[in-house]
Design a protein around this motif. Structure first.
Motif, short mmCIF file in Angstrom:
data_model
loop_
_atom_site.label_atom_id
_atom_site.label_comp_id
_atom_site.label_asym_id
_atom_site.label_seq_id
_atom_site.Cartn_x
_atom_site.Cartn_y
_atom_site.Cartn_z
N MET A 1 -17.24 21.12 -33.38
CA MET A 1 -17.06 19.94 -34.21
C MET A 1 -18.36 19.15 -34.23
SD MET A 1 -13.29 18.54 -33.27
CE MET A 1 -12.79 18.12 -34.92
N SER A 2 -18.57 18.50 -35.33
CA SER A 2 -19.77 17.67 -35.44
C SER A 2 -19.37 16.26 -35.89
CB SER A 2 -20.75 18.29 -36.44
OG SER A 2 -20.16 18.37 -37.73
N PHE A 3 -20.20 15.31 -35.52
CA PHE A 3 -19.94 13.93 -35.88
C PHE A 3 -20.20 13.76 -37.37
CE2 PHE A 3 -20.42 9.37 -36.11
CZ PHE A 3 -19.45 8.93 -35.24
N ASN A 4 -19.26 13.13 -38.06
CA ASN A 4 -19.34 12.95 -39.51
C ASN A 4 -19.98 11.59 -39.81
OD1 ASN A 4 -18.88 12.51 -42.25
ND2 ASN A 4 -16.89 13.51 -42.21
N LEU A 5 -21.28 11.61 -40.08
CA LEU A 5 -22.02 10.37 -40.33
C LEU A 5 -21.59 9.71 -41.63
CD1 LEU A 5 -25.49 11.64 -39.15
CD2 LEU A 5 -23.99 10.05 -37.94
N GLN A 6 -21.20 10.51 -42.61
CA GLN A 6 -20.74 9.92 -43.88
C GLN A 6 -19.45 9.13 -43.67
OE1 GLN A 6 -20.61 13.48 -46.28
NE2 GLN A 6 -22.60 13.00 -47.20
N ARG A 7 -18.61 9.62 -42.79
CA ARG A 7 -17.37 8.90 -42.50
C ARG A 7 -17.67 7.60 -41.78
NH1 ARG A 7 -11.74 10.15 -42.78
NH2 ARG A 7 -10.77 8.17 -42.31
N LEU A 8 -18.64 7.62 -40.87
CA LEU A 8 -19.04 6.40 -40.18
C LEU A 8 -19.47 5.34 -41.19
CD1 LEU A 8 -19.80 4.63 -37.78
CD2 LEU A 8 -21.95 5.91 -37.63
N LYS A 9 -20.34 5.73 -42.11
CA LYS A 9 -20.82 4.80 -43.13
C LYS A 9 -19.66 4.30 -44.00
CE LYS A 9 -24.07 4.31 -46.93
NZ LYS A 9 -25.15 4.96 -47.71
N ALA A 10 -18.77 5.21 -44.39
CA ALA A 10 -17.63 4.84 -45.24
C ALA A 10 -16.71 3.85 -44.53
CB ALA A 10 -16.85 6.08 -45.65
N GLU A 11 -16.45 4.08 -43.25
CA GLU A 11 -15.58 3.17 -42.50
C GLU A 11 -16.23 1.80 -42.34
OE1 GLU A 11 -12.39 3.72 -41.52
OE2 GLU A 11 -12.53 5.67 -42.51
N ARG A 12 -17.54 1.79 -42.06
CA ARG A 12 -18.27 0.51 -41.94
C ARG A 12 -18.17 -0.27 -43.25
NH1 ARG A 12 -22.93 -0.82 -44.03
NH2 ARG A 12 -23.80 1.28 -44.23
N MET A 13 -18.43 0.42 -44.35
CA MET A 13 -18.41 -0.24 -45.65
C MET A 13 -16.99 -0.68 -46.05
SD MET A 13 -21.23 2.08 -47.62
CE MET A 13 -21.20 1.13 -49.13
N ALA A 14 -16.00 0.14 -45.72
CA ALA A 14 -14.61 -0.21 -46.04
C ALA A 14 -14.18 -1.48 -45.33
CB ALA A 14 -13.68 0.95 -45.67
N GLU A 15 -14.75 -1.72 -44.15
CA GLU A 15 -14.44 -2.94 -43.41
C GLU A 15 -15.29 -4.12 -43.88
OE1 GLU A 15 -11.97 -3.47 -41.22
OE2 GLU A 15 -11.29 -1.41 -41.58
N GLY A 16 -16.20 -3.86 -44.82
CA GLY A 16 -16.99 -4.94 -45.42
C GLY A 16 -18.24 -5.34 -44.66
N TYR A 17 -18.71 -4.47 -43.76
CA TYR A 17 -19.90 -4.78 -42.97
C TYR A 17 -21.16 -4.19 -43.58
CZ TYR A 17 -16.77 -5.98 -39.10
OH TYR A 17 -15.79 -6.56 -38.31
#
Length: 71
Positions: A1-17
């Motif tokens: 498994m690898s860390f999904n950096l795109q998901r990290l960015k998406a989650e940050r942005m979805a929370e408005g940060y």
């Protein structure tokens, strides 16, 4: 498994940060956070724990940040 950096960015942005705001919540500079989000610096277990806390996620959601490795 690898860390999904795109998901990290998406989650940050979805929370408005912005990167700046999120980095501050994590106790690091924007530059340090940006390097992690871009994959230049690996995200440690401690980083992931702080990210989960900053997003308000419990341990049951940790899997959203991982993608199966393709071989």
């Amino acid at each position: 498994m690898s860390f999904n950096l795109q998901r990290l960015k998406a989650e940050r942005m979805a929370e408005g940060y912005t990167q700046e705001e999120f980095a501050k919540k994590l106790g690091m500079s924007r530059g340090a956070y940006a390097k992690r989000e871009a994959g230049i610096v690996d995200i440690s277990v401690e980083d992931l724990s702080r990210i989960m806390d900053a997003l308000g996620y419990d341990a049951s959601k940790v899997s959203i940040f991982f993608a199966p490795s393709v071989r």
